[in-house]
Design a protein around this motif. Structure first.
Motif, PDB file in Angstrom:
ATOM      1  N   UNK A 672       0.841  -1.196   0.000  1.00 44.66           N
ATOM      2  CA  UNK A 672       0.000   0.000   0.000  1.00 44.66           C
ATOM      3  C   UNK A 672       0.877   1.246   0.000  1.00 44.66           C
ATOM      4  N   UNK A 673       0.461   2.263  -0.741  1.00 41.69           N
ATOM      5  CA  UNK A 673       1.132   3.558  -0.680  1.00 41.69           C
ATOM      6  C   UNK A 673       1.043   4.055   0.755  1.00 41.69           C
ATOM      7  N   UNK A 674       2.193   4.340   1.373  1.00 39.51           N
ATOM      8  CA  UNK A 674       2.177   4.725   2.782  1.00 39.51           C
ATOM      9  C   UNK A 674       1.702   6.159   2.972  1.00 39.51           C
ATOM     10  N   UNK A 675       2.381   7.102   2.321  1.00 40.45           N
ATOM     11  CA  UNK A 675       2.037   8.508   2.502  1.00 40.45           C
ATOM     12  C   UNK A 675       0.740   8.826   1.765  1.00 40.45           C
ATOM     13  N   UNK A 676      -0.207   9.398   2.481  1.00 43.97           N
ATOM     14  CA  UNK A 676      -1.487   9.852   1.942  1.00 43.97           C
ATOM     15  C   UNK A 676      -2.400   8.701   1.510  1.00 43.97           C
ATOM     16  N   UNK A 677      -2.118   7.475   1.998  1.00 45.58           N
ATOM     17  CA  UNK A 677      -3.094   6.396   1.830  1.00 45.58           C
ATOM     18  C   UNK A 677      -3.105   5.504   3.071  1.00 45.58           C
ATOM     19  N   UNK A 679      -1.171   5.363   5.671  1.00 48.95           N
ATOM     20  CA  UNK A 679      -0.953   6.057   6.936  1.00 48.95           C
ATOM     21  C   UNK A 679      -1.939   7.167   7.200  1.00 48.95           C
ATOM     22  N   UNK A 680      -2.872   7.416   6.276  1.00 49.44           N
ATOM     23  CA  UNK A 680      -3.784   8.556   6.433  1.00 49.44           C
ATOM     24  C   UNK A 680      -5.241   8.126   6.269  1.00 49.44           C
ATOM     25  N   UNK A 681      -5.779   8.198   5.033  1.00 52.41           N
ATOM     26  CA  UNK A 681      -7.209   7.974   4.838  1.00 52.41           C
ATOM     27  C   UNK A 681      -7.609   6.534   5.154  1.00 52.41           C
ATOM     28  N   UNK A 682      -6.747   5.565   4.808  1.00 52.82           N
ATOM     29  CA  UNK A 682      -7.060   4.155   5.117  1.00 52.82           C
ATOM     30  C   UNK A 682      -6.983   3.914   6.621  1.00 52.82           C
ATOM     31  N   UNK A 767      -4.250   5.274  -4.575  1.00 52.09           N
ATOM     32  CA  UNK A 767      -3.490   6.464  -4.936  1.00 52.09           C
ATOM     33  C   UNK A 767      -3.342   7.340  -3.703  1.00 52.09           C
ATOM     34  N   UNK A 768      -2.623   8.436  -3.819  1.00 51.94           N
ATOM     35  CA  UNK A 768      -2.460   9.384  -2.720  1.00 51.94           C
ATOM     36  C   UNK A 768      -3.673  10.303  -2.664  1.00 51.94           C
ATOM     37  N   UNK A 769      -4.210  10.488  -1.443  1.00 53.67           N
ATOM     38  CA  UNK A 769      -5.375  11.346  -1.239  1.00 53.67           C
ATOM     39  C   UNK A 769      -4.959  12.589  -0.466  1.00 53.67           C
ATOM     40  N   UNK A 770      -5.591  13.708  -0.803  1.00 52.11           N
ATOM     41  CA  UNK A 770      -5.212  14.982  -0.193  1.00 52.11           C
ATOM     42  C   UNK A 770      -5.841  15.201   1.164  1.00 52.11           C
ATOM     43  N   UNK A 771      -6.818  14.356   1.561  1.00 49.67           N
ATOM     44  CA  UNK A 771      -7.457  14.498   2.870  1.00 49.67           C
ATOM     45  C   UNK A 771      -7.827  13.124   3.402  1.00 49.67           C
ATOM     46  N   UNK A 775     -15.472   9.064   4.257  1.00 47.07           N
ATOM     47  CA  UNK A 775     -16.910   8.936   4.024  1.00 47.07           C
ATOM     48  C   UNK A 775     -17.286   9.301   2.589  1.00 47.07           C
ATOM     49  N   UNK A 776     -16.439  10.101   1.922  1.00 45.52           N
ATOM     50  CA  UNK A 776     -16.687  10.456   0.518  1.00 45.52           C
ATOM     51  C   UNK A 776     -16.700   9.214  -0.365  1.00 45.52           C
ATOM     52  N   UNK A 777     -16.028   8.156   0.069  1.00 45.08           N
ATOM     53  CA  UNK A 777     -15.853   6.959  -0.749  1.00 45.08           C
ATOM     54  C   UNK A 777     -16.708   5.800  -0.241  1.00 45.08           C
TER      55      UNK A 777
END
Length: 817
Positions: A672-677, A679-682, A767-771, A775-777
């Protein structure tokens, strides 16, 4: 392994106006004979991907604004600077308008010398042997990287240096505070570096190099606990030596024989520093005036910018310090200025141990041996240390004299305080007799205790220890097996903290039911006498596992998807009789297509986080599992672009050590992409699941990767990660294009029958997400089933399942109680 740098250098269209020539035009010589300035054109280079330059201990090192790299355009070394900070950055500079080939070198060096010979280009730069210690990283600008452009002006910078890593832990250092570390090898480690740009490869080697690299902090402070890195030339191998110096001048040395050489673009982990035998300095600098000056001392002149180490000699031989015609400090085995200082009346008596003289006789007021003579003020002296750390030694005679150093003679002499051209002296005290390292044999008492928490497949091994000396132990754990005369398996208690007494625990899993096992505690303790670790063992004890546990039929597991019969490996992990999670593992994708499990507040309470990391499970043949070499994947395994993302997170299993350990199995991991996925949204979505589990009796969870989206109109391609060596399996690992997760909550009546249910699904492009707004998904479970081809929550009653799986609102799911 050090991360590769991928830079895309995009050519800028250069419009050159065509000048019309007429017969009136002619060449006119420059009237003053000067050379016209070189005509250059602007060019911008752009980093193509979000690649970082390197990742060490999870710390990403990005380009900074204004950071410069060298570009060789075939005519000169050009400086190009980053216009902004980050991973996707542009570089700007100027090149010759006729240039067709470009060679990059990072970091920029004005003195870098490029040369071209046929199809081969070389660049001569340098790697500093004195490097600044940076916890968790290395000094900025040390990672020399190079690249050659292809026909599309694409550059992919690769690291041509190697890195040596070691870890400091204060509990292993016996109270010493390390201020500097020196790595020595018979091979070149730093100095001049020649980078060769070949047709297919880029390599570096030393030229006029040194075989030592030192690491120290900027302000001379001690190094904190953690990992440190030295950047070195590749190809060094064989025996190496690490020399440690502490704040008081003590030294310790560790030697090792490397099994393989340092490799370009890789990190060689030298391990955690343990078992150091410290040697006291023979002389230590006097930095403040003590209450009693009694003792043996050495007078030293420290020339400007040539401060000496406080460690004079580890063999006990004192030295005189002199300065030659080049103002270089040299050492001689000569005791003329080895003095003894003793209290005498209102001052101190300086006694030359060899009955010699200090300075000249006559007008320079010699300091003579006072033994057997009447002591007058001419022979008594005051001593103090000034704010600069200089030793101020003055006699008490009416014509006061101060001991200073004459660089012209060179001699230590007694001058008037107004003397010019003299240099202040430093005072060092003999210390080795009073602070020699403690010696003594290693000792510890080990007791093997009874096993506990015994089930059909698991058991906890227990032991205790006391009278540990010194506080330096390693490989603390248990030997175990089914034959008491051949305990060949070993398990370690990695949470062991050195102290004089305590307990030792380790958990065994995947045991055979109704089987007798034997175990014995073991510990290796540092022995000062033999200068090595000695192994101690306790008595052998045994335990017998319980009868085999037969689990309940899967029809009762609401989160289990429908079983189609096409799966490679279907299974469930247990801790005792408690179910952990189920999985459907594919040997084609080297990943579980789904992982399903119940989640309650009881599962997340506690702190039973496993101390060991990723490993294969014995249930599936190892050749069908990804070989774990680090905590992160990358374009080469272990590189760090992709983290090893848990499908069932370890935070969902905190109440049971065995369950938590099982979440680290390789079959539970996907890249998994670590930064912005990851470690964040996931991670935020996983946390939301734990929150919902705390609001209901049980939250049912199923999650997985997806490589293709059924019904997608666009063409989907797969990214593959390449193995870094032939021993890694598989050689190419697919990265999922999507990740999905589904939650289920139910209501039951007093008879335990399900009366209502609500479900929700989440679908993410990988992919990398900015926030972190997961819930958007949110989608209905019906949508997840349509895109994956799976039948989720199949054990729900049909009428209830249809209603529950049609909900696509995260708010409605949260409000279901």
């Amino acid at each position: 392994m050090m991360r590769r740098i991928a830079l895309l250098f995009l050519p800028v269209a250069i419009g050159m106006m065509a000048a019309g020539c007429s017969t009136m035009e002619r060449n006119i010589d420059n009237p003053n004979g000067s050379v016209d300035p070189e005509i250059l054109v602007h060019k911008s280079f752009l980093a193509k991907t979000s690649e970082t330059k390197t990742t060490l201990d999870g710390t990403t090192v990005l380009f900074s604004k204004g950071e410069a790299i060298s570009i060789y355009d075939g005519t000169a070394n050009r400086e190009f600077k980053a216009d902004e900070a980050g991973a996707n950055v542009s570089f700007s500079g100027e090149v010759s308008p006729t240039a067709t080939e470009f060679y990059a070198l990072s970091p920029y060096s004005e003195s870098a010398a490029f040369a071209k010979n046929g199809a081969t280009v070389t660049a001569k730069t340098s790697l500093a042997s004195a490097q600044v210690a940076t916890p968790g990283s290395f000094e900025d600008g040390m990672n020399i990287s190079a690249a050659k452009a292809d026909s599309y002006d694409q550059f992919s910078l690769v690291n041509v240096m190697s890195v040596a890593k070691f870890t400091l832990a204060s509990e292993n250092l016996g109270g010493h505070k390390i201020v500097s570390v020196e790595l020595t090898s018979a091979y070149p480690l730093a100095g001049d570096v020649v980078v060769t740009y070949g047709e297919n490869t880029i390599a570096a080697e030393g030229s006029n190099s040194v075989n030592k690299v030192s690491l120290s902090s900027v302000n001379g402070s001690s190094l904190v606990d953690g990992s440190y890195y030295m950047v070195v030339l590749p190809n060094a191998g064989g025996e190496i030596s690490l020399r440690f110096v502490d704040a008081d001048g003590y030294t310790a040395t560790k030697t090792a024989t490397l099994k393989s050489a340092f490799e370009a673009g890789s990190i060689k982990n030298l391990g955690t520093v343990k078992g150091l035998e410290w040697v006291a300095p023979f002389y230590k600098k006097v930095t403040s005036a003590p209450a009693d000056w009694t003792g043996d001392y050495l007078l030293v002149c420290e020339a400007e910018d040539k401060v000496l180490s406080s460690v004079f000699d580890e063999k006990g031989v004192p030295f005189e310090v002199t300065i030659d015609s080049d103002n270089t400090i040299s050492w001689e085995d000569y005791k003329a200025y080895n003095i003894a200082i003793a209290k005498n009346g209102n001052g101190y008596t300086l006694d030359l141990n060899n009955s010699g003289y200090l300075g000249y006789t006559g007008s320079k007021n010699s300091l003579m041996c006072t033994t057997g003579e009447t002591v007058t003020n001419s022979y008594r002296w005051t001593l103090s240390i000034d704010s600069d750390g200089d030793a101020v030694i003055s006699n008490l005679a009416s014509s006061a004299r101060v001991i200073e150093y004459n660089p012209q003679d060179p001699r230590f002499c007694a001058y008037t305080s107004s003397s010019s051209g003299m240099e202040a002296v430093q005072l060092y005290k003999r210390t080795i007799e009073e602070s020699a390292p403690v010696t003594g044999p290693a000792t510890v008492t080990l007791t093997t205790n009874d096993a506990s928490e015994i089930t059909d497949m698991t058991a906890t091994l227990n032991a205790s220890f006391s009278d540990l000396s010194p506080l330096n132990a390693q490989d603390v754990g248990f030997y175990w097996g089914t034959d008491p005369s051949a305990l060949t398996s070993v398990v370690y208690d990695t949470d062991f903290v050195p102290q004089t007494s305590g307990t030792i625990m380790a958990t065994l899993s995947s045991l055979e039911p109704e089987t007798t096992y034997y175990f014995q505690v073991t510990m290796q303790v540092w022995d000062r006498v033999s200068n090595s670790y000695l192994e101690f063992k306790g008595e052998i004890k045994s335990f017998t596992t319980a009868e085999a546990f037969i689990p309940a039929p899967p029809e009762g597991w609401l989160e289990l998807p429908a079983i189609t019969g096409s799966e490679d490996y279907l299974g469930t992990f247990y801790s005792g009789k408690n179910r952990n999670y189920s999985y459907n593992y594919s040997v084609d994708w080297f990943a579980s297509m789904w992982v399903a499990y119940p989640l309650t507040s009881a599962h997340t309470s506690g702190s039973k986080k496993s101390s060991w990391k990723f490993a294969p499970t014995s249930i599936i043949p190892e050749e069908y599992q990804v070989h774990i070499v680090a905590n992160s994947y990358g374009t080469s395994y272990g590189n760090g672009t992709y983290s090893r993302g848990h499908q069932i997170p370890n935070a969902d299993r905190q109440s049971d050590g065995t369950m938590n350990q099982q979440t680290y199995y390789a079959i539970n991991q996907t890249p998994q992409i670590q930064n912005k996925f990851n470690g964040t949204i996931w991670a935020a979505l996983e946390g939301a699941g734990r929150t919902e589990a705390g609001k209901t009796d049980t939250l049912y969870v199923v999650t997985g990767p997806s490589y293709y989206k059924i019904g997608a109109s666009e063409t989907e391609s797969i990214t593959y990660l390449k193995a870094s060596s032939t021993s890694i399996i598989p050689s190419r690992l697919a990265v999922p294009n999507y990740y999905w997760k589904a939650f289920l909550k139910v209501k039951r009546n007093s008879n335990g029958e399900i009366t209502a249910a609500s479900a929700i699904g989440f679908w993410f492009e990988h992919m990398a997400y900015s926030n972190n707004n997961y819930s958007t998904y949110a989608f209905s479970v019906n949508d997840i089933e349509k895109w994956t081809g799976l039948d989720l929550f199949t054990n729900l009653p049909d009428s209830i399942e249809e209603t529950a799986e049609d909900n696509g609102s995260w708010t409605n799911f949260q409000n279901f109680k």
